[in-house]
Design a protein around this motif. Structure first.
Motif, PDB file in Angstrom:
ATOM      1  N   VAL A 490       6.367  -5.303  -8.815  1.00 31.82           N
ATOM      2  CA  VAL A 490       7.536  -5.276  -8.100  1.00 31.82           C
ATOM      3  C   VAL A 490       7.158  -5.732  -6.852  1.00 31.82           C
ATOM      4  N   GLN A 491       8.344  -6.054  -5.823  1.00 34.23           N
ATOM      5  CA  GLN A 491       7.486  -6.453  -4.524  1.00 34.23           C
ATOM      6  C   GLN A 491       9.224  -6.058  -3.698  1.00 34.23           C
ATOM      7  N   VAL A 492       9.122  -4.531  -2.737  1.00 31.51           N
ATOM      8  CA  VAL A 492       9.924  -4.181  -2.118  1.00 31.51           C
ATOM      9  C   VAL A 492      10.174  -4.471  -0.586  1.00 31.51           C
ATOM     10  N   GLN A 493      10.825  -4.190   0.330  1.00 32.75           N
ATOM     11  CA  GLN A 493      10.956  -5.066   1.275  1.00 32.75           C
ATOM     12  C   GLN A 493      10.981  -3.373   2.453  1.00 32.75           C
ATOM     13  N   THR A 494      10.452  -3.390   3.356  1.00 33.11           N
ATOM     14  CA  THR A 494      10.850  -1.609   4.190  1.00 33.11           C
ATOM     15  C   THR A 494      10.991  -2.175   5.459  1.00 33.11           C
ATOM     16  N   GLN A 495      11.829  -1.391   6.215  1.00 35.04           N
ATOM     17  CA  GLN A 495      12.299  -2.051   7.540  1.00 35.04           C
ATOM     18  C   GLN A 495      10.986  -1.231   8.271  1.00 35.04           C
ATOM     19  N   TYR A 496      10.575  -0.346   7.428  1.00 29.80           N
ATOM     20  CA  TYR A 496      10.146   0.864   8.284  1.00 29.80           C
ATOM     21  C   TYR A 496       7.842   0.126   8.926  1.00 29.80           C
ATOM     22  N   ALA A 497       8.217   0.315  10.031  1.00 31.51           N
ATOM     23  CA  ALA A 497       6.412  -0.377  10.475  1.00 31.51           C
ATOM     24  C   ALA A 497       5.637   0.270   9.483  1.00 31.51           C
ATOM     25  N   VAL A 498       4.575  -0.782   9.135  1.00 29.47           N
ATOM     26  CA  VAL A 498       3.677  -0.524   8.192  1.00 29.47           C
ATOM     27  C   VAL A 498       2.558   0.218   8.986  1.00 29.47           C
ATOM     28  N   GLN A 499       1.347   1.190   9.378  1.00 28.29           N
ATOM     29  CA  GLN A 499       0.585   1.692  10.091  1.00 28.29           C
ATOM     30  C   GLN A 499      -0.752   1.758   9.086  1.00 28.29           C
ATOM     31  N   ALA A 500      -0.860   2.051   8.265  1.00 29.81           N
ATOM     32  CA  ALA A 500      -1.747   2.208   7.343  1.00 29.81           C
ATOM     33  C   ALA A 500      -1.747   2.489   5.845  1.00 29.81           C
ATOM     34  N   ASP A 501      -2.239   1.965   4.619  1.00 30.32           N
ATOM     35  CA  ASP A 501      -2.989   2.726   3.287  1.00 30.32           C
ATOM     36  C   ASP A 501      -3.664   4.205   3.686  1.00 30.32           C
ATOM     37  N   LEU A 502      -2.133   4.776   2.708  1.00 31.63           N
ATOM     38  CA  LEU A 502      -3.408   6.365   2.557  1.00 31.63           C
ATOM     39  C   LEU A 502      -4.054   6.345   0.936  1.00 31.63           C
ATOM     40  N   LEU A 503      -2.540   5.627   0.152  1.00 36.13           N
ATOM     41  CA  LEU A 503      -3.720   5.621  -0.889  1.00 36.13           C
ATOM     42  C   LEU A 503      -2.653   4.811  -1.604  1.00 36.13           C
ATOM     43  N   ALA A 504      -3.263   4.430  -2.962  1.00 34.73           N
ATOM     44  CA  ALA A 504      -2.931   3.510  -3.595  1.00 34.73           C
ATOM     45  C   ALA A 504      -3.502   3.209  -5.578  1.00 34.73           C
ATOM     46  N   ASP A 505      -2.716   3.121  -6.065  1.00 36.58           N
ATOM     47  CA  ASP A 505      -3.508   3.038  -7.053  1.00 36.58           C
ATOM     48  C   ASP A 505      -4.588   1.539  -7.842  1.00 36.58           C
ATOM     49  N   ARG A 506      -4.710   1.166  -7.304  1.00 36.84           N
ATOM     50  CA  ARG A 506      -5.206  -0.046  -7.221  1.00 36.84           C
ATOM     51  C   ARG A 506      -4.998  -1.695  -5.383  1.00 36.84           C
ATOM     52  N   THR A 507      -6.527  -2.205  -5.315  1.00 35.58           N
ATOM     53  CA  THR A 507      -6.598  -2.797  -4.203  1.00 35.58           C
ATOM     54  C   THR A 507      -4.767  -3.686  -3.572  1.00 35.58           C
ATOM     55  N   TYR A 508      -4.108  -3.538  -2.722  1.00 40.82           N
ATOM     56  CA  TYR A 508      -3.258  -4.048  -2.616  1.00 40.82           C
ATOM     57  C   TYR A 508      -3.242  -5.120  -1.418  1.00 40.82           C
ATOM     58  N   ALA A 509      -2.395  -5.866  -1.071  1.00 41.36           N
ATOM     59  CA  ALA A 509      -2.706  -7.282   0.105  1.00 41.36           C
ATOM     60  C   ALA A 509      -1.660  -6.452   0.897  1.00 41.36           C
ATOM     61  N   SER A 510      -2.242  -6.384   2.591  1.00 40.55           N
ATOM     62  CA  SER A 510      -1.671  -5.631   3.681  1.00 40.55           C
ATOM     63  C   SER A 510       0.122  -6.006   3.165  1.00 40.55           C
ATOM     64  N   ALA A 511       0.410  -4.837   4.160  1.00 40.07           N
ATOM     65  CA  ALA A 511       2.364  -4.182   3.778  1.00 40.07           C
ATOM     66  C   ALA A 511       2.460  -4.012   5.378  1.00 40.07           C
TER      67      ALA A 511
END
Length: 532
Positions: A490-511
């Motif tokens: 899935v892909q979701v949209q957030t209104q919040y300014a993303v500063q950094a990825d802290l943890l994920a189940d795999r490598t993702y494209a920048s958010a």
């Protein structure tokens, strides 16, 4: 660790009987726990919750206590316990033990004295009746199908005694001052031996019994007294009650310090069954905010059945149909006697469920074996199905014991998908991307984030209903924790300014642009600016 606060900690729940056998007698023991504290630390937990090790006939996993201030010989000695606590503290691990005072074993000296002599001061320690009848505390047996009444006739006493649980566990009258004095002695005894806090068993029954003797504050005065007896040691209460009652159990921070949250646990499994985060968001929205020094405790599975009594009947049927489609998988007409891994199946889904627990506000619990995806043994009766020994390796007896296999009871799981040859610690420690490594990463990251209290979090809805979003506000930023409960990307949209990825189940494209990708059963924790 006096003055321990549970908020910000991660608990590892273990049963000394099934964790590791250090002396080769076929049963786990306290020295066995001590030898594997490195595993608890590797998982990332900083608190251990020890299930009962007290003197007991062991007809109910040690919850049928004969001596509340003694260590059963099957687990070792008091010196072993004190050594374990000392070593835990050296490693930075806090120790919680069970406070089991709603009932005692019928072999307890108190009960033996009570039944033998009507003039004994111990007669008033228990709840008696000349004839069985309705009771204001317990309406029906906790274990229907195993017990058909809450009353058992005692031929020596010539009366019936009440037992909410098993007939070999007689209910204490906790409203009686002498009983409460004894409970205070038990608390002080274990605090003097270095214990940091207590998990309090069967709390609602004790509150109702206290109200029978003294109706002040509907019996919650009992918890205020209990808290005072514990001083600055936290009380973590087993409270299987509607969420609107939680405030009463917390009080103004002068009763329970932590509530084991059956409400969220039930709705979590409804969300998992549907692949829809709405039940969890509903649970968080309806959950009362705890007092400032209070918190909730969240878990996936524990040592009992998965009790679904907080759900509506149609919701309960939905969860049962999804996770316990066969009758042998069910227990007591209300729950499921399976471990987490067999219910969820897909290892990605198991990791996602662990990510949910770590994302929720409050204190997360990891139960021994769930970090590697252990299975269950449905050939064992009732709750014993989920109480098999820890699977350390593919050696004989799963590396749990060097005893001859016929002396190890219950036996480790040796066949099928969850056999020790396939699921064990030794294998997963060496395998990158294993469930153990993923759970450890989740736990360690959660601990690094520090306390995530309910009063500073909000559940975020998304157009993709399968995505749970929990936004935790901190002093200068916020952490957005996302978990996808369905197998589709899935892909979701957030209104919040993303500063950094802290943890994920795999490598993702920048958010950075606010578009966030999640794999099937994926999870992702992001540091964001909460003001958008």
């Amino acid at each position: 660790m006096t003055g321990l606060r549970l908020e910000g900690r991660v608990i590892y729940q273990l049963d000394p009987a099934t964790f590791f056998d250090s002396d080769g007698d076929g049963s786990g023991d306290l020295q066995g726990v001590l030898r594997h504290l490195d595993h608890v630390r590797a998982v990332g937990a900083d608190t251990i919750w020890l299930q009962p090790f007290y003197v007991s006939p062991y007809l109910d996993g040690g919850y049928d206590v004969v001596d509340h201030c003694g260590v059963s010989a099957r687990f070792g000695t008091m010196a072993d316990f004190e050594e374990l606590v000392e070593r835990c503290h050296q490693l930075g691990l806090a120790v919680l033990v069970e406070l089991v005072v709603q009932h005692t074993s019928t072999d307890h000296p108190w009960f033996r004295a009570a039944r033998a002599d009507p003039a004994s001061p111990y007669r008033d320690f228990y709840v008696w009746a000349a004839e069985p009848g309705d009771d204001p505390v317990v309406s029906e047996p906790v274990f229907p199908g195993v017990e058909d009444s809450i009353w058992e006739y005692d031929e020596v006493a010539g009366m019936y005694y009440r037992h909410a649980f098993y007939r070999h566990e007689a209910d204490l009258n906790v409203g009686h001052p002498a009983v409460r004095a004894e409970i205070g002695k038990i608390i002080r005894f274990w605090l003097e031996r270095g214990v940091d806090g207590f998990r309090v068993d069967a709390v609602p029954y004790m509150v109702r019994q206290a109200a029978v003797e003294d109706g002040r504050d509907d019996g919650y005065w009992f918890l205020t007294e209990l808290c005072a007896a514990a001083g600055d040691a936290p009380l973590m209460g087993e409270v299987d009650a509607p969420p609107e009652q939680y405030r009463d159990y917390f009080g103004a921070g002068d009763r329970l310090h932590a509530v084991l949250d059956f409400w969220v646990n039930n709705l979590l499994f409804l969300a998992l069954a549907r692949g829809d985060a709405e039940p969890l968001r509903r649970a968080l929205h309806q959950q009362p905010e705890p007092p400032r020094n209070g918190t909730y405790v969240n878990w996936l599975r524990n040592h009992d059945e998965l009790d679904l009594e907080r759900l509506e009947p149609n919701e309960r049927d939905e969860v049962l149909a999804t996770f316990a489609p066969e009758e042998e998988m069910r227990a007591f007409g209300r729950g499921i006697r399976r471990r987490l891994a067999p219910m969820l199946g897909d290892e990605r889904r198991i990791a996602a469920a662990q990510a949910v627990i770590e994302a929720l506000p409050g204190v997360p619990v990891v139960r021994y074996g769930d970090e590697i995806g252990m299975g269950d043994d449905l050939s064992l009766p009732d709750r014993a199905a989920v109480r098999t020994p820890m699977q350390w390796s593919d050696d004989e007896n799963a590396g749990f014991s060097k005893a001859r296999p016929e002396f190890v009871e219950p036996a480790p799981i040796e066949a099928g998908r969850y056999a020790a040859a396939r699921v064990n610690v030794a294998d997963q420690e060496l395998r990158p991307g294993s469930l153990l490594s993923r759970v450890s990463q989740l736990v360690q990251q959660r601990r690094e984030l520090g306390p995530l209290p309910m009063r500073r979090c909000e559940a975020i809805p998304f157009e993709a209903r399968s995505v749970l979003g929990v936004l935790h506000h901190r002093d200068h930023d916020a952490v957005l924790m996302l978990v996808n409960l369905c197998p589709d990307e899935v892909q979701v949209q957030t209104q919040y300014a993303v500063q950094a990825d802290l943890l994920a189940d795999r490598t993702y494209a920048s958010a950075a642009d606010g578009e966030i990708q999640l794999a099937g059963y994926g999870y992702r924790w992001l540091r964001v600016q909460p003001d958008g």
